[in-house]
Design a protein around this motif. Structure first.
Motif, PDB file in Angstrom:
ATOM      1  N   ARG A   1       0.634  -1.223  -0.121  1.00 11.78           N
ATOM      2  CA  ARG A   1      -0.012   0.042   0.062  1.00 11.78           C
ATOM      3  C   ARG A   1       1.096   1.201   0.123  1.00 11.78           C
ATOM      4  NH1 ARG A   1      -3.740   2.166   4.927  1.00 11.78           N
ATOM      5  NH2 ARG A   1      -4.848   3.796   3.729  1.00 11.78           N
ATOM      6  N   THR A   2       1.831   1.293   0.752  1.00  4.77           N
ATOM      7  CA  THR A   2       2.722   2.152   0.933  1.00  4.77           C
ATOM      8  C   THR A   2       3.443   2.736  -0.666  1.00  4.77           C
ATOM      9  OG1 THR A   2       4.771   0.989   1.376  1.00  4.77           O
ATOM     10  CG2 THR A   2       3.612   1.850   3.135  1.00  4.77           C
ATOM     11  N   LEU A   3       3.559   2.175  -1.751  1.00  3.56           N
ATOM     12  CA  LEU A   3       3.562   2.628  -2.788  1.00  3.56           C
ATOM     13  C   LEU A   3       2.743   3.415  -3.835  1.00  3.56           C
ATOM     14  CD1 LEU A   3       5.526  -0.466  -4.166  1.00  3.56           C
ATOM     15  CD2 LEU A   3       6.668   1.393  -3.391  1.00  3.56           C
ATOM     16  N   GLY A   4       1.566   3.582  -3.054  1.00  5.97           N
ATOM     17  CA  GLY A   4       0.909   4.457  -3.937  1.00  5.97           C
ATOM     18  C   GLY A   4       0.113   4.043  -4.916  1.00  5.97           C
ATOM     19  N   PHE A   5      -0.336   2.578  -4.904  1.00  2.00           N
ATOM     20  CA  PHE A   5      -1.038   2.244  -6.375  1.00  2.00           C
ATOM     21  C   PHE A   5      -2.362   2.132  -5.821  1.00  2.00           C
ATOM     22  CE2 PHE A   5       3.494   1.001  -7.229  1.00  2.00           C
ATOM     23  CZ  PHE A   5       3.615   1.465  -8.382  1.00  2.00           C
ATOM     24  N   ASP A   6      -3.070   2.647  -5.072  1.00  2.00           N
ATOM     25  CA  ASP A   6      -4.429   2.503  -4.914  1.00  2.00           C
ATOM     26  C   ASP A   6      -5.000   3.071  -5.992  1.00  2.00           C
ATOM     27  OD1 ASP A   6      -4.017   1.230  -2.498  1.00  2.00           O
ATOM     28  OD2 ASP A   6      -4.488   3.058  -1.196  1.00  2.00           O
ATOM     29  N   ARG A   7      -6.427   2.721  -6.414  1.00  2.00           N
ATOM     30  CA  ARG A   7      -7.050   3.396  -7.462  1.00  2.00           C
ATOM     31  C   ARG A   7      -7.898   4.482  -7.028  1.00  2.00           C
ATOM     32  NH1 ARG A   7     -12.471   2.204  -9.463  1.00  2.00           N
ATOM     33  NH2 ARG A   7     -12.609   0.502  -7.671  1.00  2.00           N
ATOM     34  N   LYS A   8      -7.802   5.536  -7.697  1.00  2.00           N
ATOM     35  CA  LYS A   8      -8.492   6.756  -7.251  1.00  2.00           C
ATOM     36  C   LYS A   8     -10.061   6.505  -7.694  1.00  2.00           C
ATOM     37  CE  LYS A   8      -8.146  10.663  -9.454  1.00  2.00           C
ATOM     38  NZ  LYS A   8      -7.583  11.857 -10.052  1.00  2.00           N
ATOM     39  N   VAL A   9     -10.967   6.411  -6.993  1.00  4.88           N
ATOM     40  CA  VAL A   9     -12.464   6.269  -7.638  1.00  4.88           C
ATOM     41  C   VAL A   9     -13.105   7.688  -7.964  1.00  4.88           C
ATOM     42  CG1 VAL A   9     -14.768   5.500  -6.717  1.00  4.88           C
ATOM     43  CG2 VAL A   9     -12.772   4.321  -5.731  1.00  4.88           C
ATOM     44  N   THR A  10     -12.824   8.862  -7.169  1.00  2.00           N
ATOM     45  CA  THR A  10     -13.333   9.999  -7.474  1.00  2.00           C
ATOM     46  C   THR A  10     -12.657  10.996  -6.640  1.00  2.00           C
ATOM     47  OG1 THR A  10     -15.070  11.358  -7.966  1.00  2.00           O
ATOM     48  CG2 THR A  10     -15.197   9.970  -6.027  1.00  2.00           C
ATOM     49  N   ASP A  11     -12.425  12.162  -7.100  1.00  5.25           N
ATOM     50  CA  ASP A  11     -11.923  13.237  -6.264  1.00  5.25           C
ATOM     51  C   ASP A  11     -13.053  14.602  -6.354  1.00  5.25           C
ATOM     52  OD1 ASP A  11     -11.663  13.871  -8.813  1.00  5.25           O
ATOM     53  OD2 ASP A  11      -9.680  14.644  -8.494  1.00  5.25           O
ATOM     54  N   ARG A  12     -13.044  15.264  -5.309  1.00  9.42           N
ATOM     55  CA  ARG A  12     -13.411  16.285  -4.864  1.00  9.42           C
ATOM     56  C   ARG A  12     -12.455  17.542  -4.678  1.00  9.42           C
ATOM     57  NH1 ARG A  12     -18.972  15.372  -4.053  1.00  9.42           N
ATOM     58  NH2 ARG A  12     -19.246  17.458  -4.812  1.00  9.42           N
ATOM     59  N   GLU A  13     -12.907  18.918  -4.963  1.00 10.60           N
ATOM     60  CA  GLU A  13     -12.036  20.076  -4.522  1.00 10.60           C
ATOM     61  C   GLU A  13     -12.957  21.019  -3.672  1.00 10.60           C
ATOM     62  OE1 GLU A  13      -9.300  21.845  -7.770  1.00 10.60           O
ATOM     63  OE2 GLU A  13     -10.884  23.197  -7.480  1.00 10.60           O
ATOM     64  N   LEU A  14     -12.214  21.091  -2.544  1.00  9.47           N
ATOM     65  CA  LEU A  14     -13.081  22.239  -1.676  1.00  9.47           C
ATOM     66  C   LEU A  14     -12.272  23.414  -1.487  1.00  9.47           C
ATOM     67  CD1 LEU A  14     -15.193  22.441   0.347  1.00  9.47           C
ATOM     68  CD2 LEU A  14     -13.722  21.834   2.103  1.00  9.47           C
ATOM     69  N   GLN A  15     -12.976  24.570  -1.995  1.00 13.17           N
ATOM     70  CA  GLN A  15     -11.871  25.980  -1.893  1.00 13.17           C
ATOM     71  C   GLN A  15     -12.516  26.702  -0.820  1.00 13.17           C
ATOM     72  OE1 GLN A  15     -12.298  28.567  -5.276  1.00 13.17           O
ATOM     73  NE2 GLN A  15     -10.037  28.471  -5.675  1.00 13.17           N
ATOM     74  N   VAL A  16     -11.577  27.133  -0.229  1.00 16.37           N
ATOM     75  CA  VAL A  16     -11.939  28.284   0.960  1.00 16.37           C
ATOM     76  C   VAL A  16     -11.429  29.671   0.299  1.00 16.37           C
ATOM     77  CG1 VAL A  16     -12.058  29.021   3.266  1.00 16.37           C
ATOM     78  CG2 VAL A  16     -11.729  26.610   2.626  1.00 16.37           C
ATOM     79  N   MET A  17     -12.046  30.526   0.010  1.00 17.02           N
ATOM     80  CA  MET A  17     -11.813  31.904  -0.604  1.00 17.02           C
ATOM     81  C   MET A  17     -11.997  33.080   0.635  1.00 17.02           C
ATOM     82  SD  MET A  17     -10.680  33.709  -3.566  1.00 17.02           S
ATOM     83  CE  MET A  17     -11.075  32.721  -4.961  1.00 17.02           C
ATOM     84  N   VAL A  18     -10.967  33.604   0.707  1.00 17.18           N
ATOM     85  CA  VAL A  18     -11.091  34.915   1.656  1.00 17.18           C
ATOM     86  C   VAL A  18     -10.864  36.285   0.955  1.00 17.18           C
ATOM     87  CG1 VAL A  18     -10.157  35.751   3.971  1.00 17.18           C
ATOM     88  CG2 VAL A  18     -10.180  33.474   3.583  1.00 17.18           C
TER      89      VAL A  18
END
Length: 184
Positions: free
Chosen positions: A77-94
């Motif tokens: 697992r430490t090699l980072g070969f997990d499959r990305k199912v989906t991703d999101r982007e949360l932006q905090v704007m000031v």
């Protein structure tokens, strides 16, 4: 010439001594099929973020959040070969309004406005930027084949310059949650 490069190296090392921002306290909460993520961003304001906010320019911290599922393989697992199912982007704007002495803080999820609030104290702004409120980010309605999931988060704090002329991005390292099973 050697003295110039030595001085340049010392200046670069001196500018790298700032604390590096990092994500901590990553917690995944399941509410039925909905996945909420809690985390905090440490040392975000050590890199001049407060100066950018006080200048009046809109300043954003963007959190990249990925839902991962392990691959069936012999690779660790430490090699980072997990499959990305989906991703999101949360932006905090000031955005700082110096005339009214207030801060407009807006939250966007994948570009869509979730909420905005007006804050009067900079400590409230720091808290709003570094500890965003939990949002239902993922829905695990789909069949997960009985495999566990994990969440991975990192923050992008924008750009800065090293030695006043070398542009660089300020990002945290990825942090990954414990694996969890979707609800039955």
């Amino acid at each position: 010439m050697k003295a110039f490069f030595a001085a340049l190296g010392l200046l670069a090392i001196g500018s790298l001594e700032e604390p590096n921002p990092r994500i901590t306290d990553l917690v995944v909460q399941l509410d039925g099929p909905r996945v909420e993520v809690l985390f905090s961003l440490q040392d975000a304001f050590a890199n001049g973020l407060n100066d950018r906010i006080d200048s009046g320019l809109p300043t954003a911290v963007t959190y990249e959040i990925q839902l991962l599922q392990p691959r069936r393989a012999w690779l660790p697992r430490t090699l980072g070969f997990d499959r990305k199912v989906t991703d999101r982007e949360l932006q905090v704007m000031v955005k700082h309004d110096a005339v009214n002495a207030e801060y407009l803080v807006s939250y966007r999820l994948d570009g869509k406005l979730l909420e905005s609030q007006i804050l009067g104290e900079f400590q409230e702004v720091e808290s709003a930027v570094t500890c965003p409120t939990p949002v239902a980010l993922f829905n695990l309605d789909r069949d997960g084949n009985g495999e566990p999931f994990s969440i991975r988060v990192r923050a992008d704090l924008g750009s800065k310059t090293i030695l006043s002329f070398i542009p660089t991005r300020v990002t945290t390292a990825w942090i990954e949650s414990r694996r969890f099973l979707p609800p039955a």
